[in-house]
Each structure stands twice: as structure tokens, then as C-alpha cells.
Design a protein around this motif. Structure first.
Motif, PDB file in Angstrom:
ATOM      1  N   ARG A 133       0.744  -1.109  -0.052  1.00 30.77           N
ATOM      2  CA  ARG A 133       0.145   0.038   0.041  1.00 30.77           C
ATOM      3  C   ARG A 133       0.831   1.253   0.157  1.00 30.77           C
ATOM      4  O   ARG A 133       0.416   2.115  -0.348  1.00 30.77           O
ATOM      5  N   GLY A 134       2.038   1.089   0.266  1.00 30.57           N
ATOM      6  CA  GLY A 134       2.874   2.431   0.559  1.00 30.57           C
ATOM      7  C   GLY A 134       3.307   2.841  -1.091  1.00 30.57           C
ATOM      8  O   GLY A 134       3.261   3.763  -1.357  1.00 30.57           O
TER       9      GLY A 134
ATOM     10  N   PHE B 166      -0.398   4.999   3.605  1.00 31.75           N
ATOM     11  CA  PHE B 166       0.199   3.982   4.416  1.00 31.75           C
ATOM     12  C   PHE B 166       0.158   4.261   5.903  1.00 31.75           C
ATOM     13  O   PHE B 166      -0.264   3.625   6.827  1.00 31.75           O
ATOM     14  N   ASN B 167       0.238   5.384   6.171  1.00 28.44           N
ATOM     15  CA  ASN B 167       0.185   5.812   7.660  1.00 28.44           C
ATOM     16  C   ASN B 167      -1.084   5.695   8.309  1.00 28.44           C
ATOM     17  O   ASN B 167      -1.169   5.480   9.240  1.00 28.44           O
TER      18      ASN B 167
END
Lengths: 120, 132
Positions: free
Chosen positions: B47-48, B56-57
Motif C-alpha cells: 500500500r506504500g 500507508f500511515n
């Protein structure tokens, strides 16, 4: 023993050996991965936190070793389980090649997933 | 019990009375679970690359919530058992300690419990100090 069983399973010895070698890689690599990522950085995980680790060559080596060894060990392990449920001859060959192609694709996808951090 | 009775007692069901059979079954069940988890894990990390830093975070805020940290403990239990029993199997492949297989199974269980107690302590004190 049924005629041809040995010939049919030729090559299984190398897969057996690779399953053991990847097991050792996974035990060492996962110990580093779990402690570094999920103990020392517990609560801190983020995009930049991952970037910080992957700036260190050690973690690039560990991550790629885990990716390769993990995919091989997982798929060869699943193959061993599935072979207990009646795959033989042609269906066994197709299963093995199917898992091989899936594994190569998964490794490529995993490398692509890590790429932004490696090229940052 | 006579020799004949001893040979025929618990045929079939008898297999399930041995530590070795449970060691094998736990290894297989944890192995299949870990194999499936690995591909979910690769997808999560991707997903990053797929959505960038922000997505992502946001995802990791959920993945470090108390619920997921507790779920991680179950995952870790599978990893620890599979790794330790894997070492047990490696020893047998090398011809070492085959006759001590039962004792080694209980050693695997005992070390797993100790390792999990340490990680449970780390995880639960993190949850306690950071709140739900």
C-alpha cells in the motif's frame, strides 16, 4: 512400493533441502525483523519509519532474504500439504508449476512494494 | 494387557494419543496460517507503493491499535511454535535426539510459553501506557 514412485518424485530431495535452508534463513531473519520492527519501533510504524530502516543495507538484505525465503518456504509448504490430498502425475506437475509462477510473481510484487523506500 | 490387546488397542484413535501427532498437526495448521498471512502482509506493505505515504500511515494507525496488537500476539504464537518445532524437525533430519522427540515437544511448548509471556508483557504494557 508402486512402480515408478521414485522416478516420479525425483527432485523432491532438493526441495526438501531448500525447505530446511530457507527455514534457517527465516528463523534468523524473522528474529531480526520482529524485534527491530515490532518491539523497538512499536507504536512508531509509519512510511518514514520504514524508510529509516531501509536506508540501512542490513535491513535491505534482511527484507529481501525474508521475501524470497518466506515465499519459497510458504508455497513449498502448501505444496507438501496439498500433495497429501491426491495430487499425482499431471495434476501434480500443474500444481508445482502453478505455485512456481505464483511465487515468482509474488516476489516481483514484493520487490515493487519495497521500491519507493529503496529509491527515496 | 496381553501382547495381542496391546497391538490392537486404540487402532486409529491411538495415533492421536501421541505428542508427535499433535506436534505435526500444530506445525501444519500454523504453517498454513502463516503462509496465508505472508501474502496478506506483502499486500499491506505494498500500500506504500500503491497509495503513497499518507494512505500507508492511516492504515498503520489501525494496525497499531490495541485490537491488532492483540491479534499480532496470536500471529507471533504461530511463528514461535512453527520456528521451534521446525528446529525439532531439523534435529531429527540430522539424526539427533529422535528418541527424545516427546521431551523435545514439551520443551518446544515450554519455550513458546515463555517467549509469548515476554511479548504479551511488552504488548500489554504498550497498550496500557498508550490507552485504547
Amino acid at each position: 512400493m508402486r512402480q515408478g514412485v521414485i522416478e516420479e518424485n525425483a527432485g523432491g530431495m532438493w526441495l526438501w533441502l531448500l525447505q530446511r535452508l530457507t527455514a534457517v534463513v527465516l528463523i534468523v531473519g524473522l528474529a531480526v525483523h520482529i524485534v527491530a520492527t515490532h518491539v523497538l519501533n512499536l507504536g512508531e510504524l509509519s512510511y518514514d519509519n520504514v524508510a529509516g530502516r531501509l536506508a540501512m543495507p542490513l535491513f535491505v538484505v534482511v527484507d529481501f532474504a525474508l521475501l524470497g525465503a518466506g515465499i519459497f518456504h510458504a508455497l513449498n509448504g502448501l505444496r507438501m500439504v496439498l500433495l497429501d490430498y491426491g495430487f499425482s502425475g499431471r495434476s501434480k506437475t500443474m500444481l508445482s508449476w502453478g505455485l512456481f509462477v505464483f511465487g515468482v510473481a509474488a516476489f516481483g510484487y514484493g520487490a515493487w512494494a519495497l521500491w519507493p523506500w529503496l529509491t527515496a | 494387557m496381553s501382547q495381542k490387546d496391546r497391538e490392537t488397542a486404540n487402532v486409529g484413535a491411538g495415533l492421536w494419543k501421541g505428542a508427535g501427532m499433535w506436534a505435526w498437526l500444530f506445525h501444519r495448521v500454523s504453517g498454513v496460517a502463516l503462509a496465508l498471512y505472508l501474502f496478506a502482509h506483502i499486500w499491506v506493505i505494498s500500500r506504500g507503493a500503491a497509495t503513497g505515504a499518507e494512505g500507508f500511515n492511516t492504515m498503520f494507525e489501525t494496525l497499531e491499535s490495541p485490537l491488532f496488537i492483540v491479534l499480532d500476539l496470536f500471529l507471533l504464537a504461530a511463528v514461535v511454535y512453527h520456528a521451534l518445532n521446525g528446529i525439532r524437525v531439523l534435529l531429527f533430519d540430522l539424526g539427533v535426539a529422535i528418541r527424545q522427540q516427546k521431551t523435545l515437544f514439551w520443551a518446544v511448548i515450554a519455550i513458546s510459553v515463555v517467549v509469548m509471556a515476554v511479548f504479551a508483557y511488552i504488548s500489554l504494557s504498550f497498550i496500557a501506557s498508550h490507552g485504547a
